[in-house]
Design an enzyme around this catalytic site. Structure first.
Site, PDB file in Angstrom:
ATOM      1  N   PRO A  48       0.017  -2.026  -5.189  1.00 16.04           N
ATOM      2  CA  PRO A  48       0.699  -2.378  -6.448  1.00 16.04           C
ATOM      3  C   PRO A  48       0.222  -3.722  -7.001  1.00 16.04           C
ATOM      4  O   PRO A  48      -0.317  -4.568  -6.269  1.00 16.04           O
ATOM      5  CB  PRO A  48       2.178  -2.448  -6.030  1.00 16.04           C
ATOM      6  CG  PRO A  48       2.280  -1.603  -4.798  1.00 16.04           C
ATOM      7  CD  PRO A  48       0.972  -1.794  -4.085  1.00 16.04           C
ATOM      8  N   SER A  49       0.447  -3.903  -8.313  1.00 18.19           N
ATOM      9  CA  SER A  49       0.124  -5.147  -9.012  1.00 18.19           C
ATOM     10  C   SER A  49      -1.353  -5.508  -8.862  1.00 18.19           C
ATOM     11  O   SER A  49      -1.715  -6.677  -8.883  1.00 18.19           O
ATOM     12  CB  SER A  49       0.983  -6.326  -8.506  1.00 18.19           C
ATOM     13  OG  SER A  49       2.345  -6.008  -8.624  1.00 18.19           O
ATOM     14  N   ARG A  50      -2.180  -4.508  -8.705  1.00 16.82           N
ATOM     15  CA  ARG A  50      -3.640  -4.636  -8.530  1.00 16.82           C
ATOM     16  C   ARG A  50      -4.064  -5.495  -7.338  1.00 16.82           C
ATOM     17  O   ARG A  50      -5.204  -5.936  -7.257  1.00 16.82           O
ATOM     18  CB  ARG A  50      -4.339  -5.065  -9.830  1.00 16.82           C
ATOM     19  CG  ARG A  50      -4.070  -6.470 -10.345  1.00 16.82           C
ATOM     20  CD  ARG A  50      -5.073  -6.892 -11.385  1.00 16.82           C
ATOM     21  NE  ARG A  50      -6.466  -6.793 -11.010  1.00 16.82           N
ATOM     22  CZ  ARG A  50      -7.041  -7.425  -9.995  1.00 16.82           C
ATOM     23  NH1 ARG A  50      -6.326  -8.243  -9.224  1.00 16.82           N
ATOM     24  NH2 ARG A  50      -8.304  -7.256  -9.727  1.00 16.82           N
ATOM     25  N   LEU A  51      -3.131  -5.709  -6.388  1.00 19.22           N
ATOM     26  CA  LEU A  51      -3.457  -6.497  -5.187  1.00 19.22           C
ATOM     27  C   LEU A  51      -3.985  -5.561  -4.098  1.00 19.22           C
ATOM     28  O   LEU A  51      -3.399  -5.440  -3.014  1.00 19.22           O
ATOM     29  CB  LEU A  51      -2.234  -7.273  -4.708  1.00 19.22           C
ATOM     30  CG  LEU A  51      -1.714  -8.328  -5.701  1.00 19.22           C
ATOM     31  CD1 LEU A  51      -0.495  -9.044  -5.122  1.00 19.22           C
ATOM     32  CD2 LEU A  51      -2.811  -9.344  -6.027  1.00 19.22           C
TER      33      LEU A  51
END
Lengths: 211, 211
Positions: free
Chosen positions: A188-191
């Site tokens: 998630p959240s591009r992490l």
């Protein structure tokens, strides 16, 4: 021509995580586990993007036909565009993108031809119609129209009906021997989790990359 | 390490055909039609493989964020591995592989940065958590461990809570301007349809390729 703004299309990647303690130090063992899972859940788990380099990089989908001794094997026409590109630039990249698992595997390495015998064995294992299809197609050459190809195929079907189809001279396999393998697990959240394995002598070094 | 022989995995491609009379002479109009269908049937219809060239070609999945005026736009960190690769070799390839439709689109062209304003506008349209994620990640740099990234993310969440997140300087878009676009429709017996459009001045030439 319709313009298309798709900027708000995004998925949340929350299927899994990739941590060092689970990944281990052997990228081939990790690839095997991921590949097994991909075969169980993907429509085309063996599909990979083969990219060739130089000043005009080029990409196409090919199917992985064997994974053995740490080599990734696929088959093609050596005289095709991709065959010529590999001949000019043997360093290639392979990319698996397994959407259901929210995973990528990025491979960089050198492509070398497999033995003539291995190519013959695989060619003979293919369905008759695919063998004839390979024979009928002068891969990447221009065709006047679809009918030209269909006619050649029909003619060859008659010629080889109930016979063994010989492997075309210019048809065979490549084995890609990897130097770098990156495993990517969407988060998630591009992490995203990214673990890169780099060949170092007979061993592999592993490092985590920023997403 | 488990070896894996998957040579007998093959699908029959019989979903559709691609003939000249349906394809027309405008590759962007054809792309638009195929893209609309992909968005309706694919899990990740905007996903494409971006490949960069040179002696060590490299591939990764990126999401198409806009298709406009015949340009294919995606966003990234300009300082990332792919940003550096594009800076060294602006000719790139894009590949869409739409499995449910048994189609590929292969694009070759030059990548150029979009305007700073366009990058700012898109960055501001992203979810807050993705903005913070972009700020937290020094893309492609090594990390000591996952916790280092998570901690940076948590810290930045606090800093920017209820504030506008500024676009990082090194973050922005690329537009790929195509010179060649190939449309591939899988067909039985590997006799796939391939139509290649090559830019010629302000027009496009079209030819059928052998599969």
């Amino acid at each position: 021509m319709a313009d298309k703004d798709v900027r708000d299309i995004r998925r949340t990647y929350d299927h899994d995580v990739l941590l060092e303690e689970d990944a281990g130090m052997d990228p081939f063992a990790l690839f095997s586990r991921w590949f097994d899972q991909a075969l169980a859940s993907e429509m085309e788990g063996t599909a990979m993007t083969l990219s060739t380099g130089g000043e005009h990089p080029s990409s196409r989908t090919v199917l992985l036909k064997e994974f053995r001794n740490g080599e990734f094997v696929f088959f093609t026409n050596y005289a095709s565009q991709k065959g010529q590109a590999i001949s000019n630039h043997p360093n290639v990249s392979l990319l698996f993108f397994w959407q259901t698992l929210q995973r990528q595997v990025r491979i960089q390495g050198q492509a070398t031809k497999v033995s003539e015998q291995e190519s013959v064995d695989y060619f003979q294992s293919r369905p008759f119609e695919s063998q004839i299809g390979a024979l009928a197609s002068h891969q990447s050459d221009a065709l006047v129209n679809r009918e030209e190809l269909d006619q050649r195929y029909e003619d060859l079907l008659e010629v080889y009906r109930n016979k063994t189809v010989p492997k075309p001279d210019h048809w065979g396999g490549y084995a890609v021997i990897p130097e770098r393998i990156e495993f990517w697990q969407g988060r998630p959240s591009r992490l995203h989790d990214r673990l890169l394995y780099i060949k170092s002598g007979n061993n592999w070094q592993r490092k985590r990359l920023s997403p």
